[in-house]
Design a protein around this motif. Structure first.
Motif, PDB file in Angstrom:
ATOM      1  N   GLY A 178       0.809  -1.205   0.000  1.00 60.94           N
ATOM      2  CA  GLY A 178       0.000   0.000   0.000  1.00 60.94           C
ATOM      3  C   GLY A 178       0.846   1.261   0.000  1.00 60.94           C
ATOM      4  N   HIS A 179       0.192   2.402  -0.034  1.00 62.66           N
ATOM      5  CA  HIS A 179       0.929   3.666   0.017  1.00 62.66           C
ATOM      6  C   HIS A 179       0.074   4.742   0.673  1.00 62.66           C
ATOM      7  N   GLU A 180       0.748   5.768   1.139  1.00 62.16           N
ATOM      8  CA  GLU A 180       0.080   6.919   1.721  1.00 62.16           C
ATOM      9  C   GLU A 180      -0.169   7.969   0.635  1.00 62.16           C
ATOM     10  N   LYS A 181      -1.131   8.822   0.862  1.00 58.55           N
ATOM     11  CA  LYS A 181      -1.414   9.904  -0.067  1.00 58.55           C
ATOM     12  C   LYS A 181      -0.171  10.785  -0.246  1.00 58.55           C
ATOM     13  N   GLY A 182       0.198  11.016  -1.504  1.00 60.02           N
ATOM     14  CA  GLY A 182       1.348  11.852  -1.800  1.00 60.02           C
ATOM     15  C   GLY A 182       2.685  11.151  -1.710  1.00 60.02           C
ATOM     16  N   ALA A 183       2.672   9.830  -1.545  1.00 56.76           N
ATOM     17  CA  ALA A 183       3.932   9.090  -1.405  1.00 56.76           C
ATOM     18  C   ALA A 183       4.774   9.174  -2.672  1.00 56.76           C
ATOM     19  N   PHE A 184       4.111   9.292  -3.827  1.00 55.11           N
ATOM     20  CA  PHE A 184       4.814   9.427  -5.098  1.00 55.11           C
ATOM     21  C   PHE A 184       3.851  10.072  -6.082  1.00 55.11           C
TER      22      PHE A 184
ATOM     23  N   GLY B 212       4.833   5.872   4.340  1.00 56.84           N
ATOM     24  CA  GLY B 212       4.244   5.926   5.669  1.00 56.84           C
ATOM     25  C   GLY B 212       5.297   5.968   6.765  1.00 56.84           C
ATOM     26  N   ILE B 213       4.862   6.328   7.956  1.00 57.06           N
ATOM     27  CA  ILE B 213       5.779   6.374   9.106  1.00 57.06           C
ATOM     28  C   ILE B 213       5.280   5.478  10.231  1.00 57.06           C
ATOM     29  N   LYS B 214       4.143   4.838  10.019  1.00 63.92           N
ATOM     30  CA  LYS B 214       3.528   4.027  11.061  1.00 63.92           C
ATOM     31  C   LYS B 214       3.547   2.562  10.667  1.00 63.92           C
TER      32      LYS B 214
ATOM     33  N   ASN C  52      -4.565   9.240  -3.376  1.00 62.59           N
ATOM     34  CA  ASN C  52      -5.310   8.754  -2.216  1.00 62.59           C
ATOM     35  C   ASN C  52      -4.472   7.721  -1.468  1.00 62.59           C
ATOM     36  N   GLN C  53      -4.836   7.498  -0.221  1.00 62.67           N
ATOM     37  CA  GLN C  53      -4.213   6.412   0.525  1.00 62.67           C
ATOM     38  C   GLN C  53      -4.714   5.080  -0.042  1.00 62.67           C
ATOM     39  N   LYS C  54      -3.846   4.090  -0.078  1.00 65.94           N
ATOM     40  CA  LYS C  54      -4.225   2.791  -0.641  1.00 65.94           C
ATOM     41  C   LYS C  54      -3.753   1.670   0.267  1.00 65.94           C
ATOM     42  N   SER C  55      -4.636   0.719   0.521  1.00 66.14           N
ATOM     43  CA  SER C  55      -4.262  -0.476   1.279  1.00 66.14           C
ATOM     44  C   SER C  55      -3.643  -1.492   0.340  1.00 66.14           C
ATOM     45  N   GLY C  56      -2.525  -2.079   0.731  1.00 67.37           N
ATOM     46  CA  GLY C  56      -1.856  -3.069  -0.096  1.00 67.37           C
ATOM     47  C   GLY C  56      -2.426  -4.464   0.113  1.00 67.37           C
ATOM     48  N   SER C  57      -1.921  -5.409  -0.666  1.00 65.37           N
ATOM     49  CA  SER C  57      -2.432  -6.769  -0.630  1.00 65.37           C
ATOM     50  C   SER C  57      -2.225  -7.442   0.724  1.00 65.37           C
TER      51      SER C  57
END
Length: 494
Positions: free
Chosen positions: A227-233, A282-284, A238-243
């Motif tokens: 997944g990725h956080e909003k603005g990661a690249f 992300g940082i969490k 949007n924020q996205k949950s990964g598999s």
């Protein structure tokens, strides 16, 4: 012409959907409010499908779905949501939605989902939980339709002794939390075996997520898996949950894992060791409770020795191994699968083909199935489409299947040299030429012989495998033609 009701308080979405669906032959009606939509449903009673936004002004998608299903339980409803949230998806599936799609809407995805819903029988529309449905069934239906997850496979297990042994291994390892490496050629059913392991585990009520690592680009593999956080690249709006996050509590299946980059392998090692992951950007840390099953068509230990796969990662995964033999090594299973695939084709095409002619069964048992079950399934589907009678005849098979003996150059009534029987069909050696192993990928000699083979095979097809005519067409004598055929067979047998 199918009638579709589009319910969305975004007038632009309604306009675009109306234009798009009309272009593809559907009659569409639109409503911007829940009240107007319910009035339309009462007024026009023959709608075939409803597309409904999850967030309407004053009403959420669950409430709207309940109201529709209360009056029209057999009417398929597809929920549109801007939130890629597995819990929301499971909730609406429990309540009887046929499927859900997330914004932004992709034309091909929405069209395929609509066509699938319209083609489904009323029995295929999932019942609301509390009727004949279950929460687990709702989860299964979601993961079957989104992200390529699979729950209800059309795969069956063979009757051969080797497959019975595989079943014994599945029964043994299924209830554990062991990681499992599944080895097998492409199309041999590795994912179906992973599904069976999941179904026999204590995680069976939770998602089964299947990922083809070979299809993941190096740049986006991290986002797809973690997944990725909003603005990661760039493009991450949007924020996205990964598999891994979607599979939490259940099982994730990583097919062709050796294709993952070194960086992703490092991240995987951390997931296995610490049972935690972090979204891209992300940082969490996110805690994970997921079982990992992997598959490969090459030995991971060999890949590790070549530097293609991390050795420490291999040892983490190597808790249990299952070998899936290719179809050509278990001929007694071929007709079991062929009849099963024919049954599925009958259901899809609404036909009543009873079986295969003796000639077709003989061809199937002796053909070398390099594409394994995937190739067999596609051949049966094609043959069923072309069959008008009660039995599939050899004329309905692809040329390379029905003429496999000729393509092996075994049918030589006028041959002056007797060539050995090849291990694999000669027509398959262009893609996997043994010469590539001897001379290398860029060998001029190998390319020259491959080109000769293509020209000879083309001439033989044009002359219906008459060697004399083929030799004249190629402007060589018959003895030269036979010697070249013998050369191809000998190289193919090495």
């Amino acid at each position: 012409m199918s009638k579709i009701l589009v319910i969305d308080d975004d007038r632009d979405i309604c306009f675009l959907m109306n234009k798009f669906l009309t272009k593809h032959g559907y009659e569409t009606h639109e409503s911007y409010t829940a009240k107007k939509a319910l009035e339309l449903l009462d007024e026009i009673t023959d709608f075939d499908l409803v597309l409904c936004d999850y967030r309407l002004e004053g009403v959420d998608g669950k409430t709207m779905l309940l109201k529709i299903k209360e009056k029209y339980p057999a009417l398929p409803v597809i929920i549109i949501t801007g939130y890629n949230d597995l819990k929301t998806a499971v909730d609406v599936m429990k309540m009887g939605a046929y499927d859900y799609v997330t914004k932004p809407l992709f034309p091909e995805e929405i069209l395929n989902t609509i066509q699938s819903a319209l083609n489904a029988s009323p029995a295929a529309v999932p019942p609301p939980v509390g009727g004949n449905g279950t929460a687990a069934a709702a989860v299964d239906h979601v993961v079957d339709k989104k992200k390529g997850f699979t729950s209800n496979s059309d795969y069956i297990f063979g009757t051969s002794a080797v497959f019975q042994q595989i079943m014994d291994q599945i029964i043994l390892v299924g209830p554990t939390d062991y990681s499992v490496i599944i080895y097998g050629e492409s199309g041999s059913g590795k994912e179906a075996i992973a599904q069976e392991i999941h179904k026999r585990s204590k995680r069976s009520a939770f998602p089964f997520v299947a990922i083809d690592c070979g299809a993941l680009s190096k740049e986006l593999a991290g986002s797809e898996l973690f997944g990725h956080e909003k603005g990661a690249f760039t493009g991450a709006i949007n924020q996205k949950s990964g598999s891994f996050e979607l599979a939490n509590g259940g099982t994730i299946f990583l097919d062709e894992i050796a294709n993952l980059s070194y960086e992703i392998q490092v991240s995987l090692l951390r997931v296995i060791q610490e049972r935690k992951m972090r979204r891209v950007g992300g940082i969490k840390d996110i805690s994970l409770d997921v079982r990992i099953l992997i598959a490969s068509n090459e030995r991971l230990w060999d890949a590790a020795q070549k530097g293609k796969f991390r050795e420490d990662l291999f040892h983490r995964f190597n808790e249990f191994t299952i070998e899936v033999p290719p179809l050509r090594q278990r001929k007694e299973d071929i007709m079991v699968f062929a009849r099963h695939f024919l049954q599925k084709a009958n259901e899809s095409l609404q036909k009543r083909i009873r079986g295969f002619s003796p000639e077709v069964e003989e061809i199937f048992r002796n053909y070398v199935w390099h594409g394994n079950l995937r190739e067999l399934k596609n051949v049966v589907k094609r043959a069923a489409l072309l069959t008008d009678g009660e039995y599939v005849e050899d004329r309905s098979l692809p040329f390379e299947i029905s003429n496999y003996r000729k393509l092996l150059f075994e049918h030589n009534p006028d041959a002056i040299v007797e060539a050995p029987t090849p291990v694999v069909p000669i027509h398959d050696t262009i893609a996997t030429s043994p010469l590539r192993k001897q001379f290398g990928e860029n060998s001029l000699k190998e390319a020259s012989i491959d080109l000769e083979y293509e020209m000879i095979l083309k001439a033989l097809k044009e002359t219906n495998f008459n060697k004399s005519k083929a030799a004249r067409l190629l402007n060589i004598d018959r003895k030269t033609l036979y010697n070249k055929i013998k050369l191809y067979q000998e190289l193919n047998n090495r």
